[in-house]
Design a protein around this motif. Structure first.
Motif, PDB file in Angstrom:
ATOM      1  N   ARG A  31       0.775  -1.116  -0.025  1.00  0.00           N
ATOM      2  CA  ARG A  31      -0.037   0.020   0.079  1.00  0.00           C
ATOM      3  C   ARG A  31       0.886   1.181  -0.134  1.00  0.00           C
ATOM      4  O   ARG A  31       1.657   1.237   0.927  1.00  0.00           O
ATOM      5  CB  ARG A  31      -0.813   0.046   1.347  1.00  0.00           C
ATOM      6  N   LEU A  64       1.247   7.412   2.917  1.00  0.00           N
ATOM      7  CA  LEU A  64       0.326   8.441   2.687  1.00  0.00           C
ATOM      8  C   LEU A  64       1.194   9.631   2.234  1.00  0.00           C
ATOM      9  O   LEU A  64       2.277   9.666   2.373  1.00  0.00           O
ATOM     10  CB  LEU A  64       0.136   8.864   4.247  1.00  0.00           C
ATOM     11  N   GLN A  65       0.585  10.285   1.190  1.00  0.00           N
ATOM     12  CA  GLN A  65       1.241  11.291   0.436  1.00  0.00           C
ATOM     13  C   GLN A  65       0.536  12.729   1.055  1.00  0.00           C
ATOM     14  O   GLN A  65      -0.407  12.826   1.093  1.00  0.00           O
ATOM     15  CB  GLN A  65       0.858  11.081  -1.010  1.00  0.00           C
ATOM     16  N   TRP A 111      -1.822  14.322  -1.462  1.00  0.00           N
ATOM     17  CA  TRP A 111      -2.676  13.431  -2.097  1.00  0.00           C
ATOM     18  C   TRP A 111      -3.954  14.113  -2.168  1.00  0.00           C
ATOM     19  O   TRP A 111      -4.439  15.176  -1.578  1.00  0.00           O
ATOM     20  CB  TRP A 111      -2.965  12.172  -1.106  1.00  0.00           C
ATOM     21  N   THR A 142      -7.362  10.008   2.727  1.00  0.00           N
ATOM     22  CA  THR A 142      -7.544   8.709   2.705  1.00  0.00           C
ATOM     23  C   THR A 142      -6.836   7.847   3.607  1.00  0.00           C
ATOM     24  O   THR A 142      -5.785   8.489   4.104  1.00  0.00           O
ATOM     25  CB  THR A 142      -6.813   8.113   1.249  1.00  0.00           C
ATOM     26  N   PRO A 193      -4.508   4.916   5.621  1.00  0.00           N
ATOM     27  CA  PRO A 193      -3.508   4.031   5.398  1.00  0.00           C
ATOM     28  C   PRO A 193      -3.972   2.738   4.505  1.00  0.00           C
ATOM     29  O   PRO A 193      -3.504   2.395   3.438  1.00  0.00           O
ATOM     30  CB  PRO A 193      -2.572   3.585   6.480  1.00  0.00           C
ATOM     31  N   GLN A 247      -6.367   2.337   2.853  1.00  0.00           N
ATOM     32  CA  GLN A 247      -7.195   2.512   1.559  1.00  0.00           C
ATOM     33  C   GLN A 247      -6.124   3.023   0.710  1.00  0.00           C
ATOM     34  O   GLN A 247      -6.686   3.442  -0.549  1.00  0.00           O
ATOM     35  CB  GLN A 247      -8.227   3.318   1.964  1.00  0.00           C
ATOM     36  N   MET A 248      -5.087   3.278   0.640  1.00  0.00           N
ATOM     37  CA  MET A 248      -4.035   3.741  -0.358  1.00  0.00           C
ATOM     38  C   MET A 248      -4.057   2.862  -1.393  1.00  0.00           C
ATOM     39  O   MET A 248      -4.050   1.230  -1.094  1.00  0.00           O
ATOM     40  CB  MET A 248      -2.826   4.260   0.394  1.00  0.00           C
ATOM     41  N   SER A 257       7.588   7.921  -2.058  1.00  0.00           N
ATOM     42  CA  SER A 257       7.566   8.872  -1.021  1.00  0.00           C
ATOM     43  C   SER A 257       9.030   9.486  -0.739  1.00  0.00           C
ATOM     44  O   SER A 257       9.931   8.934  -0.749  1.00  0.00           O
ATOM     45  CB  SER A 257       7.262   8.225   0.452  1.00  0.00           C
ATOM     46  N   VAL A 306       0.644   6.917  -8.491  1.00  0.00           N
ATOM     47  CA  VAL A 306       0.649   7.961  -7.713  1.00  0.00           C
ATOM     48  C   VAL A 306       0.413   9.418  -8.292  1.00  0.00           C
ATOM     49  O   VAL A 306      -0.380  10.166  -7.613  1.00  0.00           O
ATOM     50  CB  VAL A 306       2.258   8.110  -7.162  1.00  0.00           C
ATOM     51  N   GLY A 353      -3.618   9.974  -8.143  1.00  0.00           N
ATOM     52  CA  GLY A 353      -4.008  10.081  -7.004  1.00  0.00           C
ATOM     53  C   GLY A 353      -3.404  11.752  -6.213  1.00  0.00           C
ATOM     54  O   GLY A 353      -4.100  12.170  -5.452  1.00  0.00           O
TER      55      GLY A 353
END
Length: 290
Positions: free
Chosen positions: A25, A28-29, A32, A36, A38, A40-41, A49, A105, A108
């Protein structure tokens, strides 16, 4: 030829192992587009990252190094076409991973120049890692021992990042066992580099030069990684590339002048190399006397 293609792709997958065991997964960005959780990424084949620079490099370089070791071990059977097929397997798989992750990426991130710059920077890190991996692959698989030593020393540095991620694949709190293993893993690059120097030997000018390059890599590599990670992970500097570069340079200099961070890997490498060379000398002497 399909065998070597599969082995090359398999080497790339082994390199991905620390990321695979996390579930892949995406982290987290910061940019983003939608809030969202974590879990659900989306799935990404690489951990794009700014906080995972060394992990990206470790994954890609180690995959290439594994393929290089296979290529060297079987170079009498590979031939020119087999070598090219092995390379196509490992770097083709890595290219697929980069493209897939960049597409996911990119889809999103919220629209804007900042997102474009961020994505381009992370892709550039991955591409640069593939280039380094290609150099490592060729040096290990196709060159004489001095060249292979340089490739192995670069792989040894990446192995430290790779093993750290394997021990503690998820961000956050670590268990006491993981803490202990991470403490032991910090010695790994120097030990691997020392073993590689002993394997290569130092009985010619070329091998001595290669050993000096290896010693330099085992000191400068972690310092450079620390500097890049510190600079890239400082979000407040993200909009100021010049200041970020200056901060990274300051961290690099501080690490290099900190004895426990530079002398420890250097001395460990020298001790392991000396012990290995002495052991090999004793074995050769006994073989000669037999």
């Amino acid at each position: 030829m399909w065998l070597w293609l599969g082995i090359g792709a398999g080497s790339a997958v082994v390199g991905l192992l620390p990321w695979i065991i996390t579930g892949m997964r995406l982290p987290l960005q910061n940019l983003w587009d939608a809030a969202t959780l974590p879990e659900q990424m989306p799935i990404g084949l690489l951990p794009f990252s700014q906080y995972a620079i060394t992990l990206i490099a470790g994954i890609l370089v180690i995959g290439a190094a594994i393929a290089g070791v296979v290529g060297r071990s079987f170079r009498d059977r590979l031939g020119r076409h087999g070598f090219a097929t092995l390379a196509a397997g490992v770097f083709g798989a890595q290219l697929i991973a980069i493209v897939q992750t960049a597409v996911v990426v990119g889809a999103g991130l919220r629209p804007g120049t900042e997102s474009t710059i961020y994505l381009a920077a992370v892709v550039a890190v991955a591409a640069a890692s593939v280039v380094v991996g290609a150099v490592v692959f060729v040096l290990i698989a196709r060159t004489s021992r001095p060249g292979a030593l340089i490739g192995l020393s670069l792989a040894a540095v990446a192995a430290g990042w790779w093993v750290d991620a394997l021990i503690a694949p998820s961000a956050g709190l670590v268990t006491p066992l993981q803490t202990t293993l991470l403490g032991l893993a910090q010695w790994l690059p120097a030990i691997l580099c020392g073993v590689a120097i002993a394997w290569c030997g130092i009985h010619s000018v070329g091998r001595i030069i290669a050993a000096l390059v290896a010693l330099t890599a085992v000191v400068i590599g972690p310092a450079l990684a620390t500097a890049v990670t510190a600079a890239a992970g400082t979000r407040v500097l993200a909009r100021y590339p010049a200041e970020m570069l200056d901060y990274g340079a300051q961290v690099f200099q501080q690490v290099l002048v900190t004895p426990e961070l530079t002398l420890r890997p250097l001395l460990t490498t020298l001790v392991v190399a000396a012990a290995g060379l002495a052991l090999l000398a004793v074995r050769r002497r006994r073989s000669a006397e037999a």
